[in-house]
Motif scaffolding. Structure first.
Motif, PDB file in Angstrom:
ATOM      1  N   LYS A   1       0.417  -1.287  -0.037  1.00  0.00           N
ATOM      2  CA  LYS A   1      -0.139  -0.142  -0.082  1.00  0.00           C
ATOM      3  C   LYS A   1       0.861   1.434  -0.238  1.00  0.00           C
ATOM      4  N   TYR A   2       2.497   1.566   1.003  1.00  0.00           N
ATOM      5  CA  TYR A   2       2.850   2.615   1.096  1.00  0.00           C
ATOM      6  C   TYR A   2       3.170   2.294  -0.901  1.00  0.00           C
ATOM      7  N   ILE A   3       3.871   1.552  -1.355  1.00  0.00           N
ATOM      8  CA  ILE A   3       4.227   1.621  -2.377  1.00  0.00           C
ATOM      9  C   ILE A   3       2.878   1.890  -3.293  1.00  0.00           C
ATOM     10  N   ASP A   4       1.971   1.823  -4.132  1.00  0.00           N
ATOM     11  CA  ASP A   4       0.936   1.926  -4.588  1.00  0.00           C
ATOM     12  C   ASP A   4       0.743   3.427  -4.431  1.00  0.00           C
ATOM     13  N   SER A   5       0.596   3.883  -3.135  1.00  0.00           N
ATOM     14  CA  SER A   5       0.254   5.631  -2.984  1.00  0.00           C
ATOM     15  C   SER A   5       1.418   6.501  -3.188  1.00  0.00           C
ATOM     16  N   ILE A   6       2.652   5.580  -3.259  1.00  0.00           N
ATOM     17  CA  ILE A   6       3.494   7.233  -3.696  1.00  0.00           C
ATOM     18  C   ILE A   6       2.847   7.215  -5.383  1.00  0.00           C
ATOM     19  N   ILE A   7       3.207   5.641  -6.234  1.00  0.00           N
ATOM     20  CA  ILE A   7       2.888   5.476  -7.872  1.00  0.00           C
ATOM     21  C   ILE A   7       1.954   6.659  -7.800  1.00  0.00           C
ATOM     22  N   SER A   8       0.190   6.467  -6.870  1.00  0.00           N
ATOM     23  CA  SER A   8      -0.360   6.894  -7.561  1.00  0.00           C
ATOM     24  C   SER A   8      -0.049   8.718  -7.018  1.00  0.00           C
ATOM     25  N   PHE A   9       0.675   8.869  -6.566  1.00  0.00           N
ATOM     26  CA  PHE A   9       0.680  10.417  -5.971  1.00  0.00           C
ATOM     27  C   PHE A   9       1.965  10.739  -6.981  1.00  0.00           C
ATOM     28  N   LEU A  10       2.687  10.212  -7.623  1.00  0.00           N
ATOM     29  CA  LEU A  10       3.146  10.584  -8.405  1.00  0.00           C
ATOM     30  C   LEU A  10       2.396  10.580 -10.181  1.00  0.00           C
ATOM     31  N   ASN A  11       1.922   9.585  -9.998  1.00  0.00           N
ATOM     32  CA  ASN A  11       1.330   9.644 -11.649  1.00  0.00           C
ATOM     33  C   ASN A  11      -0.094  10.719 -11.546  1.00  0.00           C
ATOM     34  N   ASP A  12      -1.155  11.446 -10.470  1.00  0.00           N
ATOM     35  CA  ASP A  12      -1.487  12.328  -9.629  1.00  0.00           C
ATOM     36  C   ASP A  12      -1.163  13.300 -10.603  1.00  0.00           C
ATOM     37  N   ASN A  13       0.056  13.532  -9.791  1.00  0.00           N
ATOM     38  CA  ASN A  13       0.747  15.026  -9.741  1.00  0.00           C
ATOM     39  C   ASN A  13       1.666  14.919 -11.137  1.00  0.00           C
ATOM     40  N   ASN A  14       2.216  13.948 -11.865  1.00  0.00           N
ATOM     41  CA  ASN A  14       2.675  14.158 -13.255  1.00  0.00           C
ATOM     42  C   ASN A  14       4.338  13.972 -12.958  1.00  0.00           C
ATOM     43  N   PHE A  15       4.448  13.721 -12.383  1.00  0.00           N
ATOM     44  CA  PHE A  15       6.338  13.513 -11.676  1.00  0.00           C
ATOM     45  C   PHE A  15       6.266  12.283 -12.195  1.00  0.00           C
ATOM     46  N   LYS A  16       7.487  12.595 -13.403  1.00  0.00           N
ATOM     47  CA  LYS A  16       8.248  11.361 -13.935  1.00  0.00           C
ATOM     48  C   LYS A  16       9.680  11.432 -12.870  1.00  0.00           C
ATOM     49  N   ILE A  17      10.197  10.604 -11.980  1.00  0.00           N
ATOM     50  CA  ILE A  17      11.018  10.077 -10.665  1.00  0.00           C
ATOM     51  C   ILE A  17      12.399   9.262 -12.212  1.00  0.00           C
ATOM     52  N   ASP A  18      13.544   9.841 -11.725  1.00  0.00           N
ATOM     53  CA  ASP A  18      14.492   9.006 -12.180  1.00  0.00           C
ATOM     54  C   ASP A  18      15.502   9.000 -10.830  1.00  0.00           C
ATOM     55  N   ILE A  19      15.606   9.189 -10.181  1.00  0.00           N
ATOM     56  CA  ILE A  19      16.371   8.809  -9.183  1.00  0.00           C
ATOM     57  C   ILE A  19      15.417   8.909  -8.157  1.00  0.00           C
ATOM     58  N   VAL A  20      15.438   7.929  -7.048  1.00  0.00           N
ATOM     59  CA  VAL A  20      15.067   8.008  -5.513  1.00  0.00           C
ATOM     60  C   VAL A  20      15.603   7.206  -4.203  1.00  0.00           C
ATOM     61  N   VAL A  21      15.948   8.624  -3.828  1.00  0.00           N
ATOM     62  CA  VAL A  21      16.954   8.341  -2.344  1.00  0.00           C
ATOM     63  C   VAL A  21      15.839   7.850  -1.351  1.00  0.00           C
ATOM     64  N   GLY A  22      16.531   7.049  -0.805  1.00  0.00           N
ATOM     65  CA  GLY A  22      15.684   6.581   0.625  1.00  0.00           C
ATOM     66  C   GLY A  22      16.930   6.603   1.493  1.00  0.00           C
ATOM     67  N   HIS A  23      16.187   6.897   3.295  1.00  0.00           N
ATOM     68  CA  HIS A  23      17.162   6.563   4.104  1.00  0.00           C
ATOM     69  C   HIS A  23      16.109   5.186   5.046  1.00  0.00           C
ATOM     70  N   SER A  24      16.604   4.478   5.430  1.00  0.00           N
ATOM     71  CA  SER A  24      16.285   3.653   6.690  1.00  0.00           C
ATOM     72  C   SER A  24      14.697   2.595   5.312  1.00  0.00           C
ATOM     73  N   PHE A  25      13.191   2.922   6.235  1.00  0.00           N
ATOM     74  CA  PHE A  25      12.117   2.415   5.805  1.00  0.00           C
ATOM     75  C   PHE A  25      12.441   3.297   4.363  1.00  0.00           C
ATOM     76  N   GLY A  26      12.472   4.479   3.775  1.00  0.00           N
ATOM     77  CA  GLY A  26      12.589   4.661   2.421  1.00  0.00           C
ATOM     78  C   GLY A  26      13.663   3.745   1.482  1.00  0.00           C
ATOM     79  N   GLY A  27      14.199   3.827   1.731  1.00  0.00           N
ATOM     80  CA  GLY A  27      15.162   2.618   1.975  1.00  0.00           C
ATOM     81  C   GLY A  27      14.763   1.506   1.251  1.00  0.00           C
ATOM     82  N   LYS A  28      14.111   0.605   2.412  1.00  0.00           N
ATOM     83  CA  LYS A  28      13.057  -0.215   1.790  1.00  0.00           C
ATOM     84  C   LYS A  28      11.891  -0.333   0.927  1.00  0.00           C
ATOM     85  N   LEU A  29      11.274   1.567   0.982  1.00  0.00           N
ATOM     86  CA  LEU A  29      10.142   1.856  -0.187  1.00  0.00           C
ATOM     87  C   LEU A  29      11.067   1.757  -1.348  1.00  0.00           C
TER      88      LEU A  29
END
Length: 241
Positions: free
Chosen positions: A68-96
């Motif tokens: 659900k965390y993954i799907d919510s992030i992807i839904s947010f990106l799609n709804d706001n037309n953000f194209k992401i090239d790199i993800v930087v994640g710390h701890s749980f953010g890294g797991k995501l």
């Protein structure tokens, strides 16, 4: 299927009018403010979000799973037309970031002290788990349940406690094997929350990955802001030559 019942509303977009955008994901119990110091880059745009249930987002109405965390992030990106090239994640953010690398067309990921695997547990830990489960079955012992769990866990709402259990117990091992993009792991040499052996194990499962050791604990990147920012900018330049 993307879950759209929960909307991420809290984010910060730093538009440097560049061709590439980095998504920054904070760790458990934190907010986008924890990633802001290393997001002020010159060669990319930066997008920071508060993860569902944290920061200035609405509280969760039901327990979340890793998916659900993954799907919510992807839904947010799609709804706001953000194209992401790199993800930087710390701890749980890294797991995501690991899960997102399996679903988005990313160029690379940067994992800072990622919680990709659970720590090794000793006999005392399993004894506490057994005792807790036993106390839950005996009504007269319920008053002692508050003695179990970390201080961070004790202050969580029942929904967030269940969410925390869901995401901690979710294994990303199979996701790691599917990553075929350059991956950088930044690890504090004194990190006791996600120790070095977790970073080393993560590297073993990702083909094109490297580890950079910096001085400090689980939040070592906040004590070396200039260093980590320079590392990210340097890697961006290398990956997009």
């Amino acid at each position: 299927m993307v879950h759209k019942m929960y909307k991420i509303t809290s984010f910060n977009y730093i538009n440097n009018h560049k061709d590439k955008t980095i998504l920054f994901l904070h760790g458990w119990g934190c907010s986008l403010k924890y990633m802001l110091p290393i997001s002020k880059l010159n060669n990319t745009n930066s997008l920071l979000i508060d993860l569902p249930g944290f920061g200035n987002n609405l509280p969760l109405s039901n327990p979340f799973t890793y998916e659900k965390y993954i799907d919510s992030i992807i839904s947010f990106l799609n709804d706001n037309n953000f194209k992401i090239d790199i993800v930087v994640g710390h701890s749980f953010g890294g797991k995501l970031a690991i899960g997102l690398a399996n679903k988005l067309n990313l160029s690379s990921i940067i994992l800072i002290a990622p919680s990709t695997f659970n720590k090794k547990r000793n006999l005392l830990y399993y004894l506490k788990i057994y005792t807790y489960k036993l106390f839950k079955k005996i009504k007269c012992l319920h008053k002692y349940l508050s003695f179990f769990g970390s201080e961070d866990y004790k202050v969580l709402s029942p929904i967030m406690k269940k969410t925390m259990a869901n995401v901690i117990n979710y294994s990303v091992k199979n996701h790691l094997k599917n990553i075929n993009i350059p991956t950088l792991i930044i690890q504090g040499n004194k990190d006791k929350i996600t120790p070095y052996y977790i970073a080393k194990k993560t590297k073993k499962h990702i083909k094109d990955s490297e580890i950079i050791i910096i001085d400090g604990n689980h939040f070592a990147y906040l004590n070396s802001i200039n260093l980590v920012s320079n590392i990210i900018e340097s890697m961006v330049n290398q990956w997009f030559i």
